[in-house]
Design a protein around this motif. Structure first.
Motif, PDB file in Angstrom:
ATOM      1  N   ARG A  70       8.293  17.656 -43.010  1.00 46.88           N
ATOM      2  CA  ARG A  70       8.548  17.190 -41.646  1.00 46.88           C
ATOM      3  C   ARG A  70       9.661  16.154 -41.728  1.00 46.88           C
ATOM      4  NH1 ARG A  70       7.127  11.890 -41.020  1.00 46.88           N
ATOM      5  NH2 ARG A  70       5.143  11.099 -41.774  1.00 46.88           N
ATOM      6  N   ARG A  71      10.229  15.797 -40.572  1.00 43.82           N
ATOM      7  CA  ARG A  71      11.207  14.707 -40.598  1.00 43.82           C
ATOM      8  C   ARG A  71      10.533  13.429 -41.091  1.00 43.82           C
ATOM      9  NH1 ARG A  71      13.856  15.711 -34.691  1.00 43.82           N
ATOM     10  NH2 ARG A  71      15.716  16.780 -35.402  1.00 43.82           N
ATOM     11  N   SER A  72      11.270  12.602 -41.829  1.00 46.15           N
ATOM     12  CA  SER A  72      10.658  11.382 -42.360  1.00 46.15           C
ATOM     13  C   SER A  72      10.591  10.309 -41.263  1.00 46.15           C
ATOM     14  CB  SER A  72      11.457  10.860 -43.548  1.00 46.15           C
ATOM     15  OG  SER A  72      12.501  10.036 -43.083  1.00 46.15           O
ATOM     16  N   ASP A  73       9.965   9.182 -41.581  1.00 47.77           N
ATOM     17  CA  ASP A  73       9.824   8.101 -40.593  1.00 47.77           C
ATOM     18  C   ASP A  73      11.172   7.502 -40.192  1.00 47.77           C
ATOM     19  OD1 ASP A  73       7.172   8.429 -40.416  1.00 47.77           O
ATOM     20  OD2 ASP A  73       6.648   6.858 -41.865  1.00 47.77           O
ATOM     21  N   PHE A  74      12.214   7.832 -40.940  1.00 51.20           N
ATOM     22  CA  PHE A  74      13.578   7.446 -40.561  1.00 51.20           C
ATOM     23  C   PHE A  74      13.793   7.726 -39.068  1.00 51.20           C
ATOM     24  CE2 PHE A  74      17.849   9.143 -39.733  1.00 51.20           C
ATOM     25  CZ  PHE A  74      18.688   8.203 -40.295  1.00 51.20           C
ATOM     26  N   TYR A  75      13.377   8.928 -38.627  1.00 53.88           N
ATOM     27  CA  TYR A  75      13.621   9.338 -37.235  1.00 53.88           C
ATOM     28  C   TYR A  75      12.768   8.549 -36.246  1.00 53.88           C
ATOM     29  CZ  TYR A  75      16.361  13.178 -39.121  1.00 53.88           C
ATOM     30  OH  TYR A  75      17.329  13.908 -39.766  1.00 53.88           O
ATOM     31  N   ARG A  76      11.584   8.112 -36.699  1.00 51.05           N
ATOM     32  CA  ARG A  76      10.740   7.286 -35.819  1.00 51.05           C
ATOM     33  C   ARG A  76      11.391   5.932 -35.598  1.00 51.05           C
ATOM     34  NH1 ARG A  76       5.027   8.447 -38.338  1.00 51.05           N
ATOM     35  NH2 ARG A  76       4.397  10.126 -36.955  1.00 51.05           N
ATOM     36  N   VAL A  77      11.941   5.382 -36.686  1.00 53.11           N
ATOM     37  CA  VAL A  77      12.546   4.053 -36.579  1.00 53.11           C
ATOM     38  C   VAL A  77      13.842   4.131 -35.762  1.00 53.11           C
ATOM     39  CG1 VAL A  77      13.527   2.138 -37.928  1.00 53.11           C
ATOM     40  CG2 VAL A  77      11.444   3.247 -38.685  1.00 53.11           C
ATOM     41  N   LEU A  78      14.484   5.295 -35.820  1.00 55.38           N
ATOM     42  CA  LEU A  78      15.722   5.498 -35.049  1.00 55.38           C
ATOM     43  C   LEU A  78      15.475   5.413 -33.549  1.00 55.38           C
ATOM     44  CD1 LEU A  78      18.628   6.324 -35.928  1.00 55.38           C
ATOM     45  CD2 LEU A  78      17.959   8.698 -35.661  1.00 55.38           C
ATOM     46  N   LYS A  79      14.234   5.598 -33.157  1.00 58.17           N
ATOM     47  CA  LYS A  79      13.870   5.621 -31.731  1.00 58.17           C
ATOM     48  C   LYS A  79      14.134   4.269 -31.080  1.00 58.17           C
ATOM     49  CE  LYS A  79       9.839   7.163 -29.170  1.00 58.17           C
ATOM     50  NZ  LYS A  79       8.618   7.909 -29.319  1.00 58.17           N
ATOM     51  N   ARG A  80      14.771   4.294 -29.921  1.00 58.41           N
ATOM     52  CA  ARG A  80      15.174   3.050 -29.268  1.00 58.41           C
ATOM     53  C   ARG A  80      13.982   2.316 -28.646  1.00 58.41           C
ATOM     54  NH1 ARG A  80      18.227   2.117 -24.379  1.00 58.41           N
ATOM     55  NH2 ARG A  80      17.256   4.049 -23.730  1.00 58.41           N
ATOM     56  N   LYS A  81      13.176   3.076 -27.875  1.00 56.79           N
ATOM     57  CA  LYS A  81      12.020   2.455 -27.218  1.00 56.79           C
ATOM     58  C   LYS A  81      10.828   3.386 -27.370  1.00 56.79           C
ATOM     59  CE  LYS A  81      13.920   2.435 -23.028  1.00 56.79           C
ATOM     60  NZ  LYS A  81      13.938   2.453 -21.636  1.00 56.79           N
ATOM     61  N   GLU A  82       9.645   2.806 -27.435  1.00 57.33           N
ATOM     62  CA  GLU A  82       8.446   3.611 -27.683  1.00 57.33           C
ATOM     63  C   GLU A  82       8.232   4.676 -26.609  1.00 57.33           C
ATOM     64  OE1 GLU A  82       7.414   3.343 -30.581  1.00 57.33           O
ATOM     65  OE2 GLU A  82       5.767   4.765 -30.306  1.00 57.33           O
ATOM     66  N   ASP A  83       8.544   4.333 -25.353  1.00 56.31           N
ATOM     67  CA  ASP A  83       8.243   5.285 -24.272  1.00 56.31           C
ATOM     68  C   ASP A  83       9.391   6.286 -24.051  1.00 56.31           C
ATOM     69  OD1 ASP A  83      10.003   3.434 -23.368  1.00 56.31           O
ATOM     70  OD2 ASP A  83       9.039   3.094 -21.437  1.00 56.31           O
ATOM     71  N   GLU A 277      10.250  13.748 -15.390  1.00 61.04           N
ATOM     72  CA  GLU A 277      11.569  13.143 -15.176  1.00 61.04           C
ATOM     73  C   GLU A 277      11.962  12.204 -16.321  1.00 61.04           C
ATOM     74  OE1 GLU A 277      12.348  11.815 -11.083  1.00 61.04           O
ATOM     75  OE2 GLU A 277      13.581  10.247 -12.026  1.00 61.04           O
ATOM     76  N   GLY A 278      10.967  11.527 -16.908  1.00 55.36           N
ATOM     77  CA  GLY A 278      11.246  10.634 -18.046  1.00 55.36           C
ATOM     78  C   GLY A 278      11.795  11.424 -19.231  1.00 55.36           C
ATOM     79  N   ASP A 279      11.180  12.587 -19.487  1.00 53.26           N
ATOM     80  CA  ASP A 279      11.656  13.444 -20.592  1.00 53.26           C
ATOM     81  C   ASP A 279      13.080  13.916 -20.310  1.00 53.26           C
ATOM     82  OD1 ASP A 279       9.152  13.275 -21.767  1.00 53.26           O
ATOM     83  OD2 ASP A 279       8.409  15.061 -20.727  1.00 53.26           O
ATOM     84  N   LEU A 280      13.315  14.298 -19.058  1.00 55.23           N
ATOM     85  CA  LEU A 280      14.644  14.782 -18.672  1.00 55.23           C
ATOM     86  C   LEU A 280      15.701  13.699 -18.904  1.00 55.23           C
ATOM     87  CD1 LEU A 280      16.476  16.839 -16.977  1.00 55.23           C
ATOM     88  CD2 LEU A 280      15.840  15.460 -15.018  1.00 55.23           C
ATOM     89  N   ARG A 281      15.361  12.487 -18.504  1.00 55.36           N
ATOM     90  CA  ARG A 281      16.311  11.373 -18.688  1.00 55.36           C
ATOM     91  C   ARG A 281      16.568  11.140 -20.182  1.00 55.36           C
ATOM     92  NH1 ARG A 281      17.446   7.897 -14.516  1.00 55.36           N
ATOM     93  NH2 ARG A 281      16.446   8.391 -12.539  1.00 55.36           N
ATOM     94  N   ALA A 282      15.505  11.185 -20.973  1.00 55.95           N
ATOM     95  CA  ALA A 282      15.660  10.960 -22.416  1.00 55.95           C
ATOM     96  C   ALA A 282      16.538  12.058 -23.021  1.00 55.95           C
ATOM     97  CB  ALA A 282      14.295  10.952 -23.090  1.00 55.95           C
ATOM     98  N   ASP A 283      16.328  13.300 -22.601  1.00 60.13           N
ATOM     99  CA  ASP A 283      17.112  14.404 -23.156  1.00 60.13           C
ATOM    100  C   ASP A 283      18.594  14.274 -22.794  1.00 60.13           C
ATOM    101  OD1 ASP A 283      14.963  15.426 -24.379  1.00 60.13           O
ATOM    102  OD2 ASP A 283      14.742  17.208 -23.128  1.00 60.13           O
ATOM    103  N   CYS A 284      18.864  13.844 -21.537  1.00 64.04           N
ATOM    104  CA  CYS A 284      20.276  13.680 -21.142  1.00 64.04           C
ATOM    105  C   CYS A 284      20.935  12.590 -22.000  1.00 64.04           C
ATOM    106  CB  CYS A 284      20.370  13.299 -19.668  1.00 64.04           C
ATOM    107  SG  CYS A 284      20.005  14.686 -18.615  1.00 64.04           S
ATOM    108  N   GLY A 285      20.191  11.496 -22.223  1.00 65.10           N
ATOM    109  CA  GLY A 285      20.730  10.424 -23.068  1.00 65.10           C
ATOM    110  C   GLY A 285      21.013  10.933 -24.469  1.00 65.10           C
ATOM    111  N   LEU A 286      20.099  11.757 -24.991  1.00 63.47           N
ATOM    112  CA  LEU A 286      20.267  12.314 -26.341  1.00 63.47           C
ATOM    113  C   LEU A 286      21.507  13.217 -26.398  1.00 63.47           C
ATOM    114  CD1 LEU A 286      19.352  13.036 -29.232  1.00 63.47           C
ATOM    115  CD2 LEU A 286      17.870  14.778 -28.241  1.00 63.47           C
ATOM    116  N   LEU A 287      21.678  14.064 -25.387  1.00 61.82           N
ATOM    117  CA  LEU A 287      22.820  14.986 -25.395  1.00 61.82           C
ATOM    118  C   LEU A 287      24.131  14.208 -25.441  1.00 61.82           C
ATOM    119  CD1 LEU A 287      21.707  17.677 -22.778  1.00 61.82           C
ATOM    120  CD2 LEU A 287      21.729  17.844 -25.258  1.00 61.82           C
TER     121      LEU A 287
END
Ligand code: HEM
Length: 498
Positions: A70-83, A277-287
């Motif tokens: 699986r992806r390592s915890d590197f990707y968890r720490v990369l996360k900007r905000k928990e939500d 809508e929260g997921d949608l916003r997060a995905d747009c930011g990611l793109l």
């Protein structure tokens, strides 16, 4: 005895994660890892629990759909905000797959077709700015740093297709947003060392317990301004989507956002997880973030090598001009995808300047994994290093030479088997569950930008400048998970007959 005791590496790196973290902090971890491969062979241990490989077979095993990782915890720490819940930060394999299924809707053929129109519109506008600023550009224009020019162009394109609004970064005049690509890179330069820290598990634990708040508090004001701009723009785009609900489909604005928004209504009955809508916003930011930096790096690097290699440059211009009678004809379609030399140039650049220079880390799951005839136990972190893969002399021979011809079957010296062998070591968009969903969009974008630009303009490096390059005239980058780079400094001149 440690299960990785027999894997070679420098003593201090095997004993503690500090050397790896230290090189990440300096942005040169990819160069350090390449040196370690040259010194210790194609399997190294640059941190106590980390094994890296420089080998096509290992690459295939680790980054395949069936791999027991699986992806390592590197990707968890990369996360900007928990939500903020975006696919890039999800480490659980099945949870990630479910979210990717939704994100992939933004990349269906129906959504990519209109994207071509937005790309052309922005490239032409960029060309117009060059012409206006330099009185028609009949002589060589003033020097331009393409690293920042491409950052601006690509950001504007993605803003348009992800949120329905250009950032207008490339427009002349004052616009505080112009500093955004630079600020985001600076932010990553500050934040990235945490992701490569020896204390990943601890960080992952304290993140929601005050660490995120602290990082948010010290983030540069422009990062907040960017987040606010994105938030408001998505809000407006949602309003537009609702306004257009009653219009016939062909009259609605059908960009990538359109297809993601529609996913909100799909739900479980259509075989998808719920998407809000929260997921949608997060995905747009990611793109925006995932799409802009990588495309811009590849373009800057390509123009660096073209402006330093007159023979390659001439061959590419000849191909483009033989394929399209005029610059207006250059659009996405079979003619453009048939430009094999163009595609070979792009591949060669992605070999030498991979967008993720260091390993995308993967953690071995229960049951372990066999890589190159050795068993690695659960919990070990494994990966390959694109910066070193592209410089593997066992695969490429003259690996340090920029030579697009190596990717083209010519029936004399380059056989189909030879190209297939090279491609087996070449995954610029990664593979497996985390493969880049933007591959087709990125290739379309780069092919349009390069062809329209070289059809309209002659290109040269500012005399005497090697900005962005090292002593061997190779394009350099700083690894901050995304990349920081400068140059090349180039000048354009309008082709008379275009
Ligand atoms: C030259 C251009 C590009 C290259 C070489 C590239 C390559 C990659 C690579 C190597 C990854 C894996 C990163 C990791 O796991 O750490 C990735 C992920 C991703 N890329 Fe791209 N990319 C490019 C352009 C784009 C574009 C234009 C978009 C969309 C607008 C995009 C969207 C994404 C997304 C959303 C992910 C995360 C996927 C996930 O987490 O499942 N990329 N890309």
């Amino acid at each position: 005895i440690h299960p990785l005791a027999s894997v070679p590496g420098p003593f201090w790196a095997r004993a503690s994660g500090i050397p790896s973290w230290y090189h990440a902090k300096g942005g040169i971890r990819h160069i350090w890892l390449l040196q370690l491969f040259r010194k210790y062979g194609n399997i190294i241990r640059p941190a106590p629990n980390l094994v890296l490989f420089c080998d096509p077979e290992a690459d295939k095993v680790i980054y395949s759909n069936k791999s027991n990782v699986r992806r390592s915890d590197f990707y968890r720490v990369l996360k900007r905000k928990e939500d903020e819940n975006m696919p890039l930060n999800i480490v659980d394999v099945s949870e990630h797959a479910a979210r990717r299924k939704l994100l992939n809707l933004a990349f269906i053929e129906k959504s990519l077709r209109p994207a071509s129109r937005f790309i052309i519109m922005h490239v032409d506008r960029w060309h117009q700015i060059i012409l206006d600023e330099d009185d028609g550009a009949d002589n060589w224009t003033r020097p331009r740093d393409l690293a920042s020019n491409f950052d601006e162009l690509v950001f504007d394109i993605l803003g348009d297709i992800c949120f329905g609004k250009s950032f207008d970064l490339k427009e002349p005049g004052d616009n505080p947003m112009k500093a955004i690509p630079h600020t985001l890179t600076e932010y990553m330069r500050f934040y990235y060392p945490f992701c490569r820290s020896p204390f990943l598990s601890l960080l992952s634990w304290i993140k929601p317990r005050g660490f995120d708040w602290l990082i948010n508090f010290v983030a540069p004001p422009l990062v907040h301004q960017y987040n606010k701009f994105v938030h408001n723009t998505i809000g407006n785009r949602i309003a537009l989507q609702k306004d257009q609900e009653d219009l016939p489909e062909e009259e609605r604005r059908q960009d990538m956002f359109y297809f993601l928004y529609e996913a909100i209504n799909l739900g479980r009955s259509s075989g998808f997880i719920t998407y809000n809508e929260g997921d949608l916003r997060a995905d747009c930011g990611l793109l925006m973030i995932a799409g802009s930096d990588k495309t811009s790096l590849t373009l800057s690097s390509l123009f660096f090598y073209l402006s330093g290699n007159p023979i390659v440059y001439r061959k590419l211009v000849d191909e483009i001009r033989a394929t399209f009678d005029s610059v207006q004809d250059v659009a996405y379609g079979p003619k453009l995808t048939g430009c094999i030399y163009l595609r070979a140039c792009i591949d060669e650049v992605m070999r030498l300047t991979p967008v993720i220079p260091c390993e995308p880390p993967r953690q071995v799951l229960a049951g372990g994994i066999e890589i190159m005839r050795t068993h690695y136990v659960a919990g070990t972190t494994v990966g390959t290093v694109p910066w070193a893969n592209g410089r593997n002399e066992e695969v490429y021979g003259d690996a340090s030479v920029f030579r697009p011809e190596r990717w083209i079957v010519d029936k004399i010296s380059v056989t189909e088997e030879e190209v297939a062998r090279l491609k087996a070591n070449f995954r610029p968009f990664l593979s497996g569950p985390g493969v880049c969903p933007g591959k087709n969009l990125a290739l379309m974008e780069m092919m349009i930008i390069v062809s329209r630009t070289l059809h309209r303009f002659e290109l040269r490096r500012v005399p005497g400048s090697n900005r962005g390059g090292d002593d061997d005239y190779h394009y350099q980058l700083e690894d901050v998970y995304v990349t920081a780079r400068q140059g090349p400094d180039v000048q354009f001149r309008r082709r008379r007959e275009s």
